[in-house]
Design an enzyme around this catalytic site. Sequence first.
Site, PDB file in Angstrom:
ATOM      1  N   ASP A  50       0.842  -1.195   0.000  1.00 15.84           N
ATOM      2  CA  ASP A  50       0.000   0.000   0.000  1.00 15.84           C
ATOM      3  C   ASP A  50       0.878   1.245   0.000  1.00 15.84           C
ATOM      4  O   ASP A  50       1.411   1.640   1.038  1.00 15.84           O
ATOM      5  CB  ASP A  50      -0.911  -0.026   1.230  1.00 15.84           C
ATOM      6  CG  ASP A  50      -1.809   1.200   1.316  1.00 15.84           C
ATOM      7  OD1 ASP A  50      -1.825   1.994   0.356  1.00 15.84           O
ATOM      8  OD2 ASP A  50      -2.488   1.366   2.344  1.00 15.84           O
ATOM      9  N   GLU A 128      31.847   9.363   3.435  1.00 20.77           N
ATOM     10  CA  GLU A 128      32.523   9.326   4.738  1.00 20.77           C
ATOM     11  C   GLU A 128      31.499   9.719   5.791  1.00 20.77           C
ATOM     12  O   GLU A 128      31.374  10.881   6.149  1.00 20.77           O
ATOM     13  CB  GLU A 128      33.710  10.300   4.758  1.00 20.77           C
ATOM     14  CG  GLU A 128      34.779  10.018   3.707  1.00 20.77           C
ATOM     15  CD  GLU A 128      35.839  11.105   3.653  1.00 20.77           C
ATOM     16  OE1 GLU A 128      35.965  11.861   4.656  1.00 20.77           O
ATOM     17  OE2 GLU A 128      36.525  11.220   2.628  1.00 20.77           O
ATOM     18  N   GLU A 130      29.809  10.037   9.366  1.00 15.33           N
ATOM     19  CA  GLU A 130      30.082  10.117  10.801  1.00 15.33           C
ATOM     20  C   GLU A 130      28.797   9.872  11.588  1.00 15.33           C
ATOM     21  O   GLU A 130      27.696  10.114  11.085  1.00 15.33           O
ATOM     22  CB  GLU A 130      30.655  11.492  11.149  1.00 15.33           C
ATOM     23  CG  GLU A 130      31.979  11.784  10.456  1.00 15.33           C
ATOM     24  CD  GLU A 130      32.406  13.238  10.548  1.00 15.33           C
ATOM     25  OE1 GLU A 130      33.606  13.511  10.401  1.00 15.33           O
ATOM     26  OE2 GLU A 130      31.531  14.104  10.763  1.00 15.33           O
ATOM     27  N   GLU A 185      36.115   9.916  16.025  1.00  7.97           N
ATOM     28  CA  GLU A 185      36.158  11.251  15.428  1.00  7.97           C
ATOM     29  C   GLU A 185      36.480  12.314  16.486  1.00  7.97           C
ATOM     30  O   GLU A 185      36.812  11.988  17.634  1.00  7.97           O
ATOM     31  CB  GLU A 185      34.829  11.561  14.718  1.00  7.97           C
ATOM     32  CG  GLU A 185      34.896  11.392  13.187  1.00  7.97           C
ATOM     33  CD  GLU A 185      35.855  12.390  12.540  1.00  7.97           C
ATOM     34  OE1 GLU A 185      36.141  13.442  13.144  1.00  7.97           O
ATOM     35  OE2 GLU A 185      36.319  12.111  11.422  1.00  7.97           O
ATOM     36  N   GLU A 192      33.593   7.292  12.916  1.00  4.55           N
ATOM     37  CA  GLU A 192      33.518   7.253  11.450  1.00  4.55           C
ATOM     38  C   GLU A 192      34.015   5.897  10.971  1.00  4.55           C
ATOM     39  O   GLU A 192      35.017   5.378  11.459  1.00  4.55           O
ATOM     40  CB  GLU A 192      34.368   8.370  10.835  1.00  4.55           C
ATOM     41  CG  GLU A 192      34.316   8.404   9.303  1.00  4.55           C
ATOM     42  CD  GLU A 192      35.107   9.574   8.715  1.00  4.55           C
ATOM     43  OE1 GLU A 192      35.825   9.367   7.727  1.00  4.55           O
ATOM     44  OE2 GLU A 192      35.005  10.698   9.263  1.00  4.55           O
ATOM     45  N   HIS A 241      30.931  13.537   4.015  1.00  8.91           N
ATOM     46  CA  HIS A 241      31.646  14.031   2.843  1.00  8.91           C
ATOM     47  C   HIS A 241      31.415  13.065   1.679  1.00  8.91           C
ATOM     48  O   HIS A 241      31.431  11.841   1.858  1.00  8.91           O
ATOM     49  CB  HIS A 241      33.145  14.155   3.117  1.00  8.91           C
ATOM     50  CG  HIS A 241      33.465  15.100   4.230  1.00  8.91           C
ATOM     51  ND1 HIS A 241      34.684  15.117   4.866  1.00  8.91           N
ATOM     52  CD2 HIS A 241      32.717  16.065   4.827  1.00  8.91           C
ATOM     53  CE1 HIS A 241      34.683  16.050   5.798  1.00  8.91           C
ATOM     54  NE2 HIS A 241      33.501  16.629   5.799  1.00  8.91           N
ATOM     55  N   ARG A 312      40.546  22.826   3.800  1.00  7.04           N
ATOM     56  CA  ARG A 312      39.345  22.134   4.271  1.00  7.04           C
ATOM     57  C   ARG A 312      38.233  23.093   4.706  1.00  7.04           C
ATOM     58  O   ARG A 312      37.160  22.642   5.123  1.00  7.04           O
ATOM     59  CB  ARG A 312      39.701  21.186   5.424  1.00  7.04           C
ATOM     60  CG  ARG A 312      40.575  20.014   4.986  1.00  7.04           C
ATOM     61  CD  ARG A 312      41.017  19.150   6.140  1.00  7.04           C
ATOM     62  NE  ARG A 312      41.933  18.097   5.685  1.00  7.04           N
ATOM     63  CZ  ARG A 312      41.558  16.878   5.310  1.00  7.04           C
ATOM     64  NH1 ARG A 312      40.284  16.550   5.330  1.00  7.04           N
ATOM     65  NH2 ARG A 312      42.449  15.994   4.927  1.00  7.04           N
ATOM     66  N   GLU A 329      35.724  16.249  -3.688  1.00  5.88           N
ATOM     67  CA  GLU A 329      35.064  15.988  -2.412  1.00  5.88           C
ATOM     68  C   GLU A 329      34.104  17.127  -2.082  1.00  5.88           C
ATOM     69  O   GLU A 329      34.516  18.267  -1.879  1.00  5.88           O
ATOM     70  CB  GLU A 329      36.113  15.859  -1.298  1.00  5.88           C
ATOM     71  CG  GLU A 329      35.514  15.582   0.073  1.00  5.88           C
ATOM     72  CD  GLU A 329      36.553  15.637   1.184  1.00  5.88           C
ATOM     73  OE1 GLU A 329      36.605  14.687   1.981  1.00  5.88           O
ATOM     74  OE2 GLU A 329      37.299  16.640   1.252  1.00  5.88           O
ATOM     75  N   ARG A 331      31.816  18.633   0.670  1.00  5.86           N
ATOM     76  CA  ARG A 331      31.975  18.467   2.114  1.00  5.86           C
ATOM     77  C   ARG A 331      30.742  18.839   2.947  1.00  5.86           C
ATOM     78  O   ARG A 331      30.738  18.621   4.155  1.00  5.86           O
ATOM     79  CB  ARG A 331      33.170  19.304   2.582  1.00  5.86           C
ATOM     80  CG  ARG A 331      34.488  18.805   2.014  1.00  5.86           C
ATOM     81  CD  ARG A 331      35.660  19.715   2.374  1.00  5.86           C
ATOM     82  NE  ARG A 331      35.854  19.883   3.804  1.00  5.86           N
ATOM     83  CZ  ARG A 331      36.458  18.995   4.592  1.00  5.86           C
ATOM     84  NH1 ARG A 331      36.906  17.854   4.093  1.00  5.86           N
ATOM     85  NH2 ARG A 331      36.599  19.234   5.880  1.00  5.86           N
TER      86      ARG A 331
END
Length: 440
Positions: A50, A128, A130, A185, A192, A241, A312, A329, A331
């Site tokens: 359903d 990645e 976490e 982490e 992670e 990430h 970063r 990447e 982030r």
Amino acid sequence: MDKKQVLEKAREMNVKFIRLQFTDIYGVLKNTAITVEQLEKALDGELMFDGSSIEGFTRIEESDMYLKPDLNTFLVFPWRPKDGAVARLICDVYKPDGTPFEGDPRYVLKKTLKEAADMGYTMFVGPEAEFFMFQVDEQGRPTTITHDSAGYFDMSPVDLGENARRDMVLILEQMGFEIEASHHEVAEGQHEIDFKYSEALDVADKVMTFKFVVRTVAQRHGLHATFMPKPIFGINGSGMHMNQSLFKNGQNAFFDPKGPKQLSEDAYYYIGGLLKHARSFAALTNPTVNSYKRLVPGYEAPVYLAWSAANRSALVRIPAKRGASTRVELRNPDPACNPYLAVAVALAAGLDGIKNKIQPPAETTANIYHMDADQRAAAGIVSLPASLKEAIDEAKDSDLVKTTLGDHVFSKFVEGKLKEWDDYRTKVSEWEIKKYLTTF
């Protein structure tokens, strides 16, 4: 695998129950359980459910839906009894006329991957994710009390979640994951586990399985695992990430040994597309009210639309590896996102960059967190949306997001998220009580 192989494997492994799994548009894993006697019928796509009972799927007057299992996703849960074992199959959702249901997030991703394939590309993704593990109270209800006082890459005796994380890794490996890293982490109680990149659809399936396994194993250790982006004020939140690459004719299309930073034109255009559309697709990569409590300066979360080969603090980073490992990447995504939809909109943005040759701005090498507003403005660096409402408004103005999601998913997603925002904004929080009750 084919139908015969699935039936044989189920018989060999003494499977008694099979969970037919699928994901709703908000990224919540759903399933219906059948006995092994119904497996052949399920493999023929004859099992109905359903759809009106699943939020965001269909109305009551058009509720009949069929589950068609992806045979390659058959696996047995290692933590269940060997006698009377439990297996699972991830399913695509179909309408009674035999056509794919446009509200199925897996279909949305498949549709976008076909667009990439028509351009000659295959997408690979490496997530990645976490997560936090918290203690539970006497009634088994989750708290926000962490189980340890460890930090980044710490190990026992301060990392009390080490045994739970070890079991998670072992079980994931038994389920076909290739685990590349597992560590504590930055924040207390935060962990992670990274698994090897793969083709985009396989990875989206694996993210859903990963979250299910992590929560199940944590519970077996008397802990509660959560992928909530920002469960505790004042410490880092949890991100996911998303490493992305495109391959063409078996070669990494982002790598060019003669290009600037050994990146190809396609790589730069892809970055340009991500940055152009990042504000528009934030509602999909960061889909909750709580997501925007993580996306604030000062806690390592990327909030500024820039790219860098090393920095970063930028939204898009280019990790150092080259050759087949060349990747982009992104982030800002968090693990509360629906991975099918988040990957789909990121890919669509990157493909738009390639199709329209969107050049990214100059690389940002300075730490953006140390810039003031005037310096960021001078560098042309803007921010991600600051709230779910702002992100929804950006998505509503985006033709790319609408086209990628399709009318059904787009309208239902926006409708659901506006209800979520309205529910949040009309509630009175503890912060407001402390701030205003005795002041005014």
